[in-house]
Write a protein that holds these residues in place. Sequence first.
Motif, PDB file in Angstrom:
ATOM      1  N   GLU A 191       0.824  -1.210   0.000  1.00 20.42           N
ATOM      2  CA  GLU A 191       0.000   0.000   0.000  1.00 20.42           C
ATOM      3  C   GLU A 191       0.854   1.255   0.000  1.00 20.42           C
ATOM      4  OE1 GLU A 191      -2.920  -0.301   3.066  1.00 20.42           O
ATOM      5  OE2 GLU A 191      -4.095  -1.771   1.926  1.00 20.42           O
ATOM      6  N   LYS A 192       1.972   1.179   0.706  1.00 15.18           N
ATOM      7  CA  LYS A 192       2.884   2.331   0.701  1.00 15.18           C
ATOM      8  C   LYS A 192       3.371   2.607  -0.708  1.00 15.18           C
ATOM      9  CE  LYS A 192       5.233   2.611   5.089  1.00 15.18           C
ATOM     10  NZ  LYS A 192       6.367   1.963   5.753  1.00 15.18           N
ATOM     11  N   ILE A 193       3.784   1.511  -1.388  1.00 15.36           N
ATOM     12  CA  ILE A 193       4.307   1.676  -2.744  1.00 15.36           C
ATOM     13  C   ILE A 193       3.212   2.230  -3.659  1.00 15.36           C
ATOM     14  CG2 ILE A 193       5.257   0.480  -4.748  1.00 15.36           C
ATOM     15  CD1 ILE A 193       6.475  -1.536  -2.808  1.00 15.36           C
ATOM     16  N   LEU A 194       2.016   1.648  -3.552  1.00 18.43           N
ATOM     17  CA  LEU A 194       0.913   2.105  -4.409  1.00 18.43           C
ATOM     18  C   LEU A 194       0.619   3.578  -4.172  1.00 18.43           C
ATOM     19  CD1 LEU A 194      -1.625  -0.858  -4.391  1.00 18.43           C
ATOM     20  CD2 LEU A 194      -0.189  -0.072  -6.267  1.00 18.43           C
ATOM     21  N   LYS A 195       0.582   3.953  -2.887  1.00 20.52           N
ATOM     22  CA  LYS A 195       0.303   5.352  -2.575  1.00 20.52           C
ATOM     23  C   LYS A 195       1.329   6.249  -3.230  1.00 20.52           C
ATOM     24  CE  LYS A 195      -1.982   5.165   1.815  1.00 20.52           C
ATOM     25  NZ  LYS A 195      -1.907   5.421   3.246  1.00 20.52           N
ATOM     26  N   PHE A 196       2.568   5.782  -3.215  1.00 21.69           N
ATOM     27  CA  PHE A 196       3.613   6.590  -3.833  1.00 21.69           C
ATOM     28  C   PHE A 196       3.375   6.718  -5.343  1.00 21.69           C
ATOM     29  CE2 PHE A 196       7.758   6.996  -5.932  1.00 21.69           C
ATOM     30  CZ  PHE A 196       8.135   8.222  -5.412  1.00 21.69           C
ATOM     31  N   ILE A 197       2.991   5.591  -5.971  1.00 20.95           N
ATOM     32  CA  ILE A 197       2.728   5.638  -7.415  1.00 20.95           C
ATOM     33  C   ILE A 197       1.608   6.634  -7.710  1.00 20.95           C
ATOM     34  CG2 ILE A 197       1.956   4.308  -9.414  1.00 20.95           C
ATOM     35  CD1 ILE A 197       3.151   1.854  -8.163  1.00 20.95           C
ATOM     36  N   PHE A 198       0.540   6.551  -6.905  1.00 24.56           N
ATOM     37  CA  PHE A 198      -0.595   7.458  -7.116  1.00 24.56           C
ATOM     38  C   PHE A 198      -0.146   8.908  -6.970  1.00 24.56           C
ATOM     39  CE2 PHE A 198      -3.857   4.145  -5.445  1.00 24.56           C
ATOM     40  CZ  PHE A 198      -3.493   3.321  -6.488  1.00 24.56           C
ATOM     41  N   PHE A 199       0.713   9.117  -5.985  1.00 22.58           N
ATOM     42  CA  PHE A 199       1.197  10.480  -5.767  1.00 22.58           C
ATOM     43  C   PHE A 199       1.934  10.980  -7.010  1.00 22.58           C
ATOM     44  CE2 PHE A 199       4.906  13.047  -4.524  1.00 22.58           C
ATOM     45  CZ  PHE A 199       4.230  14.190  -4.142  1.00 22.58           C
ATOM     46  N   VAL A 200       2.787  10.075  -7.553  1.00 12.62           N
ATOM     47  CA  VAL A 200       3.541  10.456  -8.747  1.00 12.62           C
ATOM     48  C   VAL A 200       2.585  10.820  -9.882  1.00 12.62           C
ATOM     49  CG1 VAL A 200       5.100   9.613 -10.541  1.00 12.62           C
ATOM     50  CG2 VAL A 200       5.576   9.134  -8.140  1.00 12.62           C
ATOM     51  N   PHE A 201       1.518  10.016 -10.021  1.00 15.56           N
ATOM     52  CA  PHE A 201       0.539  10.313 -11.068  1.00 15.56           C
ATOM     53  C   PHE A 201      -0.076  11.687 -10.863  1.00 15.56           C
ATOM     54  CE2 PHE A 201      -0.562   5.688 -12.348  1.00 15.56           C
ATOM     55  CZ  PHE A 201       0.574   5.669 -13.123  1.00 15.56           C
ATOM     56  N   SER A 202      -0.388  12.002  -9.601  1.00 10.61           N
ATOM     57  CA  SER A 202      -1.068  13.277  -9.373  1.00 10.61           C
ATOM     58  C   SER A 202      -0.128  14.451  -9.628  1.00 10.61           C
ATOM     59  CB  SER A 202      -1.653  13.336  -7.963  1.00 10.61           C
ATOM     60  OG  SER A 202      -0.605  13.445  -7.034  1.00 10.61           O
TER      61      SER A 202
END
Lengths: 413, 422, 270
Positions: free
Chosen positions: B124-135
């Motif tokens: 979940e940490k990694i995913l959150k980071f990916i989402f952040f990058v997208f935003s």
Amino acid sequence: MSKNINSMMLKRQSAEKRFRFYGQASLAIALIMLVVIISSMTYRSIPAFTNYGLNLNINLSNENISQDNINYRRLVRDNISLLDSGCDDRKCRKEFLRLFSSGAAYELRDTIENDPSLIGKDFSKFILFSDDADLFYKFGIDNSLPESERRLNDREITWLNGFKELGLVEKRFSTNLFTNGDSREPEIAGVLGAVIGSLLTILITLIISFPIGVLSAIYLESFAPKNKLTDFIEVNINNLAAVPSIVFGLLGLALFINFFGMPRSAPLVGGCVLSLMTLPVIIIATRASLQSVPPSIREAALAVGASEMQVVFQHLLPAALPGILTGTIIGLARAFGESAPLLLIGMVAFVVDIPGSFTDPATALPVQVYLWADSPERAFVAKTSAATLVLIFLLIIINLAAVILRKKYQLKW
Amino acid sequence: MPNYHGLFVILSSLLPCIIFLIVFISIDGFIKGVIIQNHLPNSLILLGQEEVDFSVSILRNNIHNLQSILSLEILSTDSANSLYNYYFFYRAGFLTLTICITTFLAYLAGKKLNVRFDARRNVEKILKFIFFVFSIVAVLTTFGIILSLIFETVRFFSQVSFSEFLFGIHWSPQTAIREGQVGSSGSFGAIPIFTGTLLITAISMLIAVPLGLYSAIYLSQYARPKVRNYFKPILEILAGIPTVVYGFFAALSVGPFIRSTGESLGLTVSTESALAAGLVMGIMIIPYVSSLSDDVMTAVPESLRDGSLALGATKSETIRKVIFPAALPGIVGAILLAISRAIGETMIVVMAAGLAANLTANPLSAVTTVTVQIVTLLVGDQEFDSPKTLAAFALGLVLFFITLALNILAMVTVRKYRERYE
Amino acid sequence: MVDGTENDIKPNGNYSSDNNLLIDCKNVDVFYGDKQALYNVSLGINEKEVTSLIGPSGCGKSTFLRCLNRMNDVIDSCSISGNIKINGEDIYNPHIDVVELRSRIGMVFQKPNPFPKSVFDNVAYGPRLHGKITDKDEMHHKVEASLVRAGLWDEIKDRLNEPGTSLSGGQQQRLCIARAIAVDPEIILMDEPCSALDPIATAKIEELIDELKTNYTIVIVTHSMQQAARVSQRTAFFHLGNLIEVGDTENIFRSPENEQTEAYVTGRYG
């Protein structure tokens, strides 16, 4: 005194009626303009859906040829010459040939390649008139102009009238419009190349902007801390949604083409540029539909021990999906009708071939409209109108999909 | 939960790999260019920068095939072979590197796994980071726009003076190079372009604001819900029609119509008049004004409307004296957004307004706009580095900042309005 | 200043039930779409006294009130049948001008709703609309007089140019009353005017209502039975869209004829 008040009352009542009338009139004007635009496009496009031509006898029986060595151009020319033109000099014969579409040779080639058994036979083939002759049959010609200012001279007009009297002329539905790519000749130009180009571009747009848009909306809505950076991102997204589309074209030119060295005129680059444009639309729509899911759902899921991430993907996202898809489709529809940024990245090229991959030179349907609108040939006016109709028709289908999706899957809370 | 363990390994190995690939793709063109430039024969380099750039760009598109490099006949057989080999090693080396890194990371991630390892939280940490990058993409886009525009604009101003651009009243970028003046071609006084843009925008607003506002008033205050539900979406179709269709309509029907009407009244009207473009643009913008105005007027609390009606005000008095003033900030926001839309609108003006940069306020004459100039300067063959091409970016920068200012102003006013009533 | 508790006494004794009938409603039915909200209500309201309408939530008392100045016209799905006469004139007669009607009947709403204008403009809104006063000084007098009557003048005479929305809740509601008075209505309708206010503000409004009844006919919808008992001379009890009982306030609260009324006023029901 009472009379005074009464006249005052009357005045106020008529002001009320006037005000209401202004509202109705404004709405009516706007709607009338909509009708005028659509109907004028429809009316002007009518000639584009038909073509005049004649059935030409193709004489292949007395020649000893195989499929490989046919000179189609000559074959058409020779057979046209068999029609009675009454010509005895070269210039006259050339003029006579000019009445027919230069695309006839290609069409004959396609016919014979599809059915090689025709070789060695005599058969008749429908060939199109050139655009000027076609327009003559559709609209007639203004005889009051001096011959030198007309598109057709007197001799040509006599020939065309002759064909008509002999009953050779036939009007057929123009399939070219839907099956061909662009062409310099109005009678064989079609929108298929541009439609495919548009579809390829939109596909790229969808692939890039949908996942990035939805996931960043999820981040902003569910995980982002409330801080300055998040605020900044939000302001950015809202502003990006209102940046003029042509600025995205400038970005695409400077960044994708000049800096990254990506190919010009390619749907790949077009799709990249349009996806940057569509991204904010998708993000805003996704956030709105995530917000419309009642908080109780989220709290219920959290209370049974689901993690934030699980709540989002197992509960919020499925519930918000219809809204997200509708927003995405609306964003894509906007990208589909967009032309300004594509002009700057070279998707205005004259492309005859139908693009087969994301890096082939291509144009898009709205840009095709622009290109044709700029063409001097009169027959392109009808073609352009027809292309706008195709564009509007495709947009209606896309938007209908959005409406149906929303109606069918919308949840009521 | 084994799912999360698997996901963890995949994410922690593939993610760096993807980042690596993205970096590679973005610098690929540049590296190819460097390799190619090292192989160009001296004779070609002597021909000048433009010739070199051209050769590099066509070689770059053909570099993946030895045969096609040779067929271009730019390089000798030897240097073509050497170029192809260089390119091949560069590609192969990169690929190997990527695979090695991915495998190594997968190995590391696999080693980390055991029963006690909380894979879910790490995933979940990694995913959150990916989402952040997208935003961040939206922010990067804004920066990309600003940087690329500023970069080219600075180059433009190294060739054309700042004051000429902003205050000059003569615009003709197409004229040939004046003799003896290095790098200067034509004149770049943008004032006629700005005034042309203003003129067309003003005409379109004269159409869109009254029609849009009165439509919104009718739909939100007078129309029965059924009527409103029908006509609101129909009105919004106007905003959904592609602008190229409006452009065609303006050029084909409205322009000639205005011209013939004007002529029958004894006026000289250009076929590509500002009036034609402005009128059609105004119609396109009606829904941008009406939609948001409708929303803000509907959001004015019912109690205010009732309060006024109960005092014996007629409906129109209530709208003009209570609802309209209360909704004013929102309406101003809507109009600002519409102006920003009109200034940035391209296709209508490209097709229906002219190219001639006339400094005039006469709506019947032809004027040109910022967007028209950007398109004409950049469509077709471009000379790299010529002030003509760069001028388009300078105009783009002006366009971007003006619309940015309008958008932010609009956002602030609308937000103020929302705070007042929500 | 009168404290809320001091006012907590029985209604004023000096009313007479043979006052002139001002509003006469006969067989009023109201529908919202298919749903019937009022069933055959017949009720008379006397001049220059306070009539309160009480009953549990959703009983139709507000609907009835809004019939009296035709505010229900604003709601599209609403239809009304029956007969409502004011001064012998049928207000639902097609010849009646709603705007003119409403200028004779003031209304005060549940939530204070001052316009987002200055205090002065709020009060001057009605007179300006109706064009009754054009002179500037005269307008000042009118505004002052209305604010004085609404008991607000002393508190805010220095703040006339501040927005009406900047006042406190109770002041806002009295501003709304001043706004209604400024058009010189015969009747003032009040739809739970105190439900959004604290007890002290409520006491002030009640005191004001008591003073206003010398000049105006007041119909007030209220949730609070104590309030009805304090301010009104007559009380009508509504239940599920029916008018159950109407009579002198004293009688309604002391010896109601109807069992439902008794259950409600004694707090056993509602």
